[in-house]
Design an enzyme around this catalytic site. Sequence first.
Site, PDB file in Angstrom:
ATOM      1  N   TYR A 121       0.833  -1.205   0.000  1.00  0.00           N
ATOM      2  CA  TYR A 121       0.000   0.000   0.000  1.00  0.00           C
ATOM      3  C   TYR A 121       0.872   1.262   0.000  1.00  0.00           C
ATOM      4  O   TYR A 121       2.089   1.208   0.139  1.00  0.00           O
ATOM      5  CB  TYR A 121      -0.986  -0.057   1.172  1.00  0.00           C
ATOM      6  CG  TYR A 121      -1.915  -1.259   1.058  1.00  0.00           C
ATOM      7  CD1 TYR A 121      -2.582  -1.520  -0.141  1.00  0.00           C
ATOM      8  CD2 TYR A 121      -2.095  -2.154   2.107  1.00  0.00           C
ATOM      9  CE1 TYR A 121      -3.416  -2.627  -0.284  1.00  0.00           C
ATOM     10  CE2 TYR A 121      -2.927  -3.259   1.978  1.00  0.00           C
ATOM     11  CZ  TYR A 121      -3.587  -3.500   0.784  1.00  0.00           C
ATOM     12  OH  TYR A 121      -4.397  -4.596   0.646  1.00  0.00           O
ATOM     13  N   CYS A 167     -15.291 -18.826   8.874  1.00  0.00           N
ATOM     14  CA  CYS A 167     -14.159 -19.548   9.457  1.00  0.00           C
ATOM     15  C   CYS A 167     -14.486 -21.035   9.538  1.00  0.00           C
ATOM     16  O   CYS A 167     -15.596 -21.413   9.911  1.00  0.00           O
ATOM     17  CB  CYS A 167     -13.892 -18.982  10.854  1.00  0.00           C
ATOM     18  SG  CYS A 167     -12.698 -19.916  11.820  1.00  0.00           S
ATOM     19  N   CYS A 188     -10.872 -17.808   5.939  1.00  0.00           N
ATOM     20  CA  CYS A 188     -11.248 -16.434   6.340  1.00  0.00           C
ATOM     21  C   CYS A 188     -10.778 -15.438   5.284  1.00  0.00           C
ATOM     22  O   CYS A 188     -11.508 -14.532   4.892  1.00  0.00           O
ATOM     23  CB  CYS A 188     -10.665 -16.101   7.710  1.00  0.00           C
ATOM     24  SG  CYS A 188      -8.921 -16.530   7.877  1.00  0.00           S
ATOM     25  N   CYS A 245      -7.006 -22.106  15.589  1.00  0.00           N
ATOM     26  CA  CYS A 245      -7.024 -21.844  14.151  1.00  0.00           C
ATOM     27  C   CYS A 245      -6.242 -22.957  13.450  1.00  0.00           C
ATOM     28  O   CYS A 245      -5.201 -23.385  13.937  1.00  0.00           O
ATOM     29  CB  CYS A 245      -6.350 -20.487  13.917  1.00  0.00           C
ATOM     30  SG  CYS A 245      -5.894 -20.180  12.225  1.00  0.00           S
TER      31      CYS A 245
HETATM   32  C1  LIG Z   1      -9.508 -12.164   6.990  1.00  0.00           C
HETATM   33  C2  LIG Z   1      -8.258 -11.352   7.136  1.00  0.00           C
HETATM   34  C3  LIG Z   1      -8.263 -10.026   6.761  1.00  0.00           C
HETATM   35  C4  LIG Z   1      -7.104  -9.250   6.913  1.00  0.00           C
HETATM   36  N1  LIG Z   1      -7.166  -7.922   6.638  1.00  0.00           N
HETATM   37  C5  LIG Z   1      -6.128  -7.118   6.980  1.00  0.00           C
HETATM   38  C6  LIG Z   1      -6.254  -5.703   6.917  1.00  0.00           C
HETATM   39  O1  LIG Z   1      -7.304  -5.167   6.564  1.00  0.00           O
HETATM   40  N2  LIG Z   1      -5.179  -4.960   7.284  1.00  0.00           N
HETATM   41  C7  LIG Z   1      -4.011  -5.516   7.715  1.00  0.00           C
HETATM   42  O2  LIG Z   1      -3.077  -4.801   8.059  1.00  0.00           O
HETATM   43  N3  LIG Z   1      -3.868  -6.859   7.778  1.00  0.00           N
HETATM   44  C8  LIG Z   1      -4.909  -7.669   7.459  1.00  0.00           C
HETATM   45  N4  LIG Z   1      -4.801  -9.033   7.610  1.00  0.00           N
HETATM   46  C9  LIG Z   1      -3.516  -9.606   8.057  1.00  0.00           C
HETATM   47  C10 LIG Z   1      -3.523  -9.823   9.561  1.00  0.00           C
HETATM   48  O3  LIG Z   1      -3.632  -8.645  10.275  1.00  0.00           O
HETATM   49  C11 LIG Z   1      -2.271 -10.530  10.047  1.00  0.00           C
HETATM   50  O4  LIG Z   1      -1.145  -9.752   9.769  1.00  0.00           O
HETATM   51  C12 LIG Z   1      -2.104 -11.924   9.442  1.00  0.00           C
HETATM   52  O5  LIG Z   1      -3.333 -12.584   9.365  1.00  0.00           O
HETATM   53  C13 LIG Z   1      -1.150 -12.756  10.284  1.00  0.00           C
HETATM   54  O6  LIG Z   1      -1.624 -12.834  11.588  1.00  0.00           O
HETATM   55  P1  LIG Z   1      -2.299 -14.173  12.206  1.00  0.00           P
HETATM   56  O7  LIG Z   1      -1.301 -15.241  11.996  1.00  0.00           O
HETATM   57  O8  LIG Z   1      -2.549 -13.857  13.641  1.00  0.00           O
HETATM   58  O9  LIG Z   1      -3.531 -14.399  11.428  1.00  0.00           O
HETATM   59  C14 LIG Z   1      -5.923  -9.828   7.424  1.00  0.00           C
HETATM   60  C15 LIG Z   1      -5.937 -11.170   7.790  1.00  0.00           C
HETATM   61  C16 LIG Z   1      -7.081 -11.929   7.670  1.00  0.00           C
HETATM   62  C17 LIG Z   1      -7.052 -13.363   8.099  1.00  0.00           C
HETATM   63  S1  SF4 Z   2     -10.764 -19.861   8.518  1.00  0.00           S
HETATM   64 FE1  SF4 Z   2      -9.070 -18.545   9.138  1.00  0.00          FE
HETATM   65  S2  SF4 Z   2      -9.357 -18.283  11.310  1.00  0.00           S
HETATM   66 FE2  SF4 Z   2     -10.638 -19.975  10.713  1.00  0.00          FE
HETATM   67  S3  SF4 Z   2      -9.436 -21.793  11.060  1.00  0.00           S
HETATM   68 FE3  SF4 Z   2      -9.087 -21.227   8.941  1.00  0.00          FE
HETATM   69  S4  SF4 Z   2      -7.305 -19.863   8.993  1.00  0.00           S
HETATM   70 FE4  SF4 Z   2      -8.038 -20.045  11.063  1.00  0.00          FE
END
Ligand SMILES: Cc1cc2nc3c(=O)[nH]c(=O)nc-3n(C[C@H](O)[C@H](O)[C@H](O)COP(=O)(O)O)c2cc1C
Ligand code: SF4
Length: 692
Positions: A180, A366, A354, A348
């Site tokens: 971005y 999910c 998702c 998860c």
């Molecule tokens: C459904 C979804 C939507 C996301 N949308 C954004 C977003 O709008 N802005 C952003 O900075 N990161 C976004 N992310 C990335 C997450 O903030 C995060 O960096 C990434 O999922 C890794 O973290 P986790 O392992 O806890 O899921 C999104 C992730 C998911 C799963």
């Molecule tokens: S849909 Fe997304 S949040 Fe749900 S189990 Fe799968 S990776 Fe995890």
Amino acid sequence: MVRNPRFDVLFEPVRIGPVTAPNRFYQVPHASGMTNALPQVRAAFRGVKAEGGWGVVCTGAVSIHPSSDDSPLPFASLWDDRDIRAHALMTDAVHEHGALAGIELWHGGACSLNRTSRLAPLSPSGMPWMSTHLGFMGNLRPRTMDGGDIRDLLRWQAEGAKRALQAGFDIVYVYAGMGYLPYEFLLPEYNHRTDAYGGSIANRVRLVRELLEATRDAVGHRCAVALRISLEELRGRPGVNAVSEAHEAVELLAHIPDLWDVKMDSSPTDCAPSRFAPEGSHEPIIGFVKQLTTKPVVGVGRFTSPDVMVSQIRRGILDLIGGARPSIADPFLPRKINEGREHEIRECIGCNICISSWHDGVPVRCTQNPTAGEEWRRGWHPERFAPTKSDASLLIVGGGPAGLECAVTLGRRGYPVTVAEAGRQFGGRLTFETRLPGLRTWGRVTDWRLHTLRELEHVTLYPGSTLDVDDILALEHRHVVIATGARWTKMLFSPIEFPVGELDRERVYTPDDLALGEIPLGPVVVFDYDNYYMGGAVALHLAEHADSVTYVTTAGNVSAWTFMTNELPLVHRALSKAGVASLTLHLVADFDGETVTVADVYTGVQRRLPCRSLVIVGMRKPRDELYRALMERSDDLTRAGVASVTCIGDALAPGAIVHAVYSGHRHAREFDGEAACSDAQPPAPYTRDFPL
Ligand SMILES: Cc1cc2nc3c(=O)[nH]c(=O)nc-3n(C[C@H](O)[C@H](O)[C@H](O)COP(=O)(O)O)c2cc1C
Ligand code: SF4
């Protein structure tokens, strides 16, 4: 139950500039797909996470100006004062449970194609941000920002920040991540500017610095100012005065934001699927940040294990445990740890369904948590269930994802439930699929449900029980739920794009045959027109056993739908590494035992490939014979006191695991003790939400 003292550190408050997070659980910005158009749905989705113990709950990316328009992908906006009320609903819902609310102000630059606003996208040097996927391609090139555009951007950020304050947010972000606009200024290959915003790393971070300062000026000390930044690319570039340009960027900005939120640069590495990346996979890239700043640092990595979280803090990697997917799969994760119930966390599985919802342009869904997005419109709370209205007992035939989920939810409602599974193990399709390369973590779908069921006194589990109609009649349950799954067929694929004719010959296999332990003779051709994970996973599995594996698909890419789940580039890489040859845009027309005839899907031109075994990963059909047989015995059912027979999950309509779980959950939620619902008998429609 009491909290394990080992986890006490996770519940320490953390100061973030002028505000204090009540604990270290931080739901990082993630889009919900709900947008300002579904404000109640969105507020409830976020509010439930605060209720579940997340100390900070953020929005996803919120556009600050129509020149940052992501359509047709769903995005939130804060373009003018009329957007404030929709966001205020969310901050109220979050504050109600004592959590802080954060907002990620966002400008997409050359990555947002402005399909609706039709404004020329903005970029540092007029270069397009190219895409390998059609959905992300645009044919309006961005324009180069001049000094006036940069001043406009700073003003939009400041105005957005002031509106955020009015909406009640406690933390306001500058977002310099994932392609971005502010991120685009960080990369020298992309930023060719010769003014004060291009060239040296000090110049390339200038825009981020100015955005942070503009935000601070706008909110004063009423809100914290956070920076979300992607560091993967910069981490790989040697710096002039430090190990890498990422180190230099962090040093240059170290004390400006109140909070550092650090992430990877591309969706497949940031939101990494479990098939290809373990928990905590960001650490090698972002682990250094805390050494260079005194401000708190939050990072992500699909954290679901409290021990891993504690380790991140004790080792000085993170101050706050960021979670996007873990907070979707279990909004009550922090509370469960706090109450000594960490074994109840619904972890998860890293399937990224998702993320696919966002690509689909719909509210987040999910695999593990069927209540995601349904908190308001269907009134489904992830941890609270309407108690049973009767003591009628239920028999569920089939212990796969749909049957187990149905049993869990009925059991939690207090119904006496019996689950009969023909196989020796519960899990249905997952008993085989979790043995395929990379798919072990998906076993959590079964594990969590079995664990929960075993704690419920009035639920009885019978593995190794094949029931026929007479058995079911003799068991005298008042309600019967059929969750017998689906089977893969040997159907081929018509040139006009639908499954056609079974190829029932020797050495033609389906994944069901492989599940029974068949090892096809090589050379093997895997023909995939299912296009989700199965074809690629089967090809990788076979590559471990056969000399030569060729993957053929009708689509333009390997496992084409996995683009939606961030897996596609990684599947491509894995197949290539495993020596699997890929042939896209071809269908299998015939197989004679020694060669397979493939045809180009557009020209029809045929050719032959050596092949002694053909594995077809195409269409699945419901395994619904038992259901049909029961329906033919309606008089016997009435005599036996069976009030309802319902078909759920793949036995009703085969689909991805997420759909099976949802189907099982919905039946259990809507079951009212007597009448049963199914797609054939639609329930009351969900409550509709409208823009404010
Ligand atoms: C459904 C979804 C939507 C996301 N949308 C954004 C977003 O709008 N802005 C952003 O900075 N990161 C976004 N992310 C990335 C997450 O903030 C995060 O960096 C990434 O999922 C890794 O973290 P986790 O392992 O806890 O899921 C999104 C992730 C998911 C799963
Ligand atoms: S849909 Fe997304 S949040 Fe749900 S189990 Fe799968 S990776 Fe995890």
